[in-house]
Motif scaffolding. Structure first.
Motif, PDB file in Angstrom:
ATOM      1  N   ALA A   1       4.569   0.966   1.534  1.00 33.77           N
ATOM      2  CA  ALA A   1       4.611  -0.258   2.330  1.00 33.77           C
ATOM      3  C   ALA A   1       4.807  -1.465   1.420  1.00 33.77           C
ATOM      4  O   ALA A   1       4.073  -1.635   0.436  1.00 33.77           O
TER       5      ALA A   1
ATOM      6  N   HIS B   1       4.182   7.281   3.248  1.00 32.84           N
ATOM      7  CA  HIS B   1       5.069   6.120   3.194  1.00 32.84           C
ATOM      8  C   HIS B   1       4.660   5.137   2.101  1.00 32.84           C
ATOM      9  O   HIS B   1       3.527   5.169   1.621  1.00 32.84           O
TER      10      HIS B   1
ATOM     11  N   HIS C   1       0.815  -1.216   0.000  1.00 38.72           N
ATOM     12  CA  HIS C   1       0.000   0.000   0.000  1.00 38.72           C
ATOM     13  C   HIS C   1       0.844   1.259   0.000  1.00 38.72           C
ATOM     14  O   HIS C   1       2.043   1.222   0.264  1.00 38.72           O
TER      15      HIS C   1
ATOM     16  N   GLU D   1       7.759   1.171   4.854  1.00 42.38           N
ATOM     17  CA  GLU D   1       7.177   0.251   5.836  1.00 42.38           C
ATOM     18  C   GLU D   1       7.309  -1.167   5.296  1.00 42.38           C
ATOM     19  O   GLU D   1       7.020  -1.411   4.133  1.00 42.38           O
TER      20      GLU D   1
ATOM     21  N   GLU E   1      -3.844   3.713   1.750  1.00 36.96           N
ATOM     22  CA  GLU E   1      -4.161   3.889   3.171  1.00 36.96           C
ATOM     23  C   GLU E   1      -4.189   5.388   3.453  1.00 36.96           C
ATOM     24  O   GLU E   1      -3.171   6.060   3.279  1.00 36.96           O
TER      25      GLU E   1
HETATM   26 ZN    ZN Z   1       1.000   1.806   6.137  1.00 37.00          ZN
END
Ligand code: ZN
Length: 132
Positions: free
Chosen positions: A78, A76, A5, A126, A52
């Motif tokens: 991921a 971020h 994500h 992440e 997200e």
């Molecule tokens: Zn995340």
């Protein structure tokens, strides 16, 4: 690894949800609060990856501080890994700076750990692994 994500920091989750629902032409599939992180999240499935959205729930939240400093936007990336403990070990040994040396619970039924953006050209990364 696959891109699991993209995390986007938003000031107002409700209005951001409406905006992204129109953009993707489908509703978010969940809203989840992660109290330990001071965030409320919502998730959209977009092809093989997810978006997200993250809203801060208090001023100690990393998302609150991020928005104060940089404004809303991509927070971020991921990446899903098969064995997060092994990846943390591998990347530490390779010289990456990790924010979390041991995985912690994240949203969406995941164990997660962040790499410091200093190690990764300014991108907060992440690592995540689905909890079994
Ligand atoms: Zn995340």
């Amino acid at each position: 690894m696959k891109l699991e994500h993209i995390g986007i920091a938003v000031k107002d989750l409700e209005s951001a949800n409406q905006l992204f629902e129109t953009l993707f032409n489908k509703p978010h599939y969940k809203i989840e609060e992660v109290a330990s992180e001071g965030v409320k999240t919502s998730f959209f499935q977009v092809g093989e990856s997810k978006i997200e959205l993250l809203e801060a729930t208090n001023e100690e939240s990393a998302i609150y501080k991020f928005i104060e400093k940089k404004g809303e936007g991509i927070h971020h990336l991921a990446f899903e890994v098969a064995d997060i403990d092994a990846e943390i070990k591998r990347l530490s040994e390779a010289g990456y700076q990790l924010i979390h040396q041991t995985p912690k619970d994240g949203a969406d039924n995941k164990r997660i750990a962040f790499l410091h953006p200093k190690s990764t050209n300014g991108v907060l990364v992440e690592l995540c692994q689905e909890k079994s």
